[in-house]
Design an enzyme around this catalytic site. Sequence first.
Site, PDB file in Angstrom:
ATOM      1  N   HIS A 187      -6.164  -7.385  -0.483  1.00 51.55           N
ATOM      2  CA  HIS A 187      -6.333  -5.949  -0.765  1.00 51.55           C
ATOM      3  C   HIS A 187      -5.611  -5.553  -2.054  1.00 51.55           C
ATOM      4  CE1 HIS A 187      -6.594  -6.336   3.703  1.00 51.55           C
ATOM      5  NE2 HIS A 187      -7.645  -5.561   3.505  1.00 51.55           N
TER       6      HIS A 187
ATOM      7  N   HIS B 139       0.826  -1.226   0.000  1.00 51.56           N
ATOM      8  CA  HIS B 139       0.000   0.000   0.000  1.00 51.56           C
ATOM      9  C   HIS B 139       0.854   1.268   0.000  1.00 51.56           C
ATOM     10  CE1 HIS B 139      -3.641  -2.266   0.458  1.00 51.56           C
ATOM     11  NE2 HIS B 139      -3.293  -2.771   1.643  1.00 51.56           N
TER      12      HIS B 139
HETATM   13 ZN   LIG Z   1      -3.969  -7.231   2.698  1.00 51.16          ZN
END
Ligand SMILES: [Zn+2]
Length: 317
Positions: free
Chosen positions: A175, A136
């Site tokens: 994710h 991320h």
């Molecule tokens: Zn994750």
Amino acid sequence: MTTTGYFTHRDCRKHEMGAGHPECPERLDAIDDRLLVSGVLDVLDRREADPAPIADIELAHGRMYIASIRGLTDGLREEINAGGPTHAQIDPDTSINVHTWDAALRSAGAAIAATDAVMAGDLANAFCAIRPPGHHACKDKAMGFCFFNNVAIAARYALERHGLKRVAIVDFDVHHGNGTENIVAGDQRILMVSFFQHPFYPEGGSLSNASNLVNMPVPAYTKGEQVRALIEQHWLPRLEAYKPEMVFISAGFDAHREDDMGQMGLTEADFAWITKRIKEVAQRYAQGRIVSCLEGGYDLSALARSVEAHIRVLADI
Ligand SMILES: [Zn+2]
């Protein structure tokens, strides 16, 4: 005879984001314990990671951003000395303690050292048991438990320092690897393939349609067999056509059906299957070169079992 490397460092345990935070040091303990008890650790080449040089982190991040994380750490240390709080909050999910900077350097350093060893033919492939995770982390922004994008740094390192022309990043975390996408979108020397639960965290950002990205958003409650079919359909033809010279894996295990962080239905067998497909591509085009870096995975038991399954395929045991 070459073997599978296992890169980690004790500093990666010292970073923590407060009591009860799911991205906790115990994740590495669970993995270590499982590999020890199962005997898998016996066949791995375990190595301690050096801290990444700042010049290598700059392959994926802005100089000012890197300095800001260091500055935050220095500021926190002064605050603690003055009796202040032990953590500095970056976003609602992400904070640093005084060890975060060192841990983040060791995490990126593990990915880099693994890349060097695999490129040298010293190791067949490698798994990095590291935290903080990275996918991320954007070029100029920390978020979602991530500070430096370990996989993006290592991929750029393989291109810049080892002279490779084409590398692939495979991201199977539940994710979306928005940070990796932010860094590599449009860089045709990198092909990124991923699946992720969608809509889900991180929200708000629209998916890039850069031609070097194969994004596979899937709805909550998607099971392993459906993911396997989509991988056959979408990832593998692109990877085959691209012929990567090295493969990097953002290995998140939070798509496991026992992991409450996501709502997907994968099992250890699915992670093993995905790893096998990736390994086949690497063996055909990349002399088997794979560097896999831990991302998510928050149910400690499911995480440990999944990492074992993943490493068993990498190490061929
Ligand atoms: Zn994750």
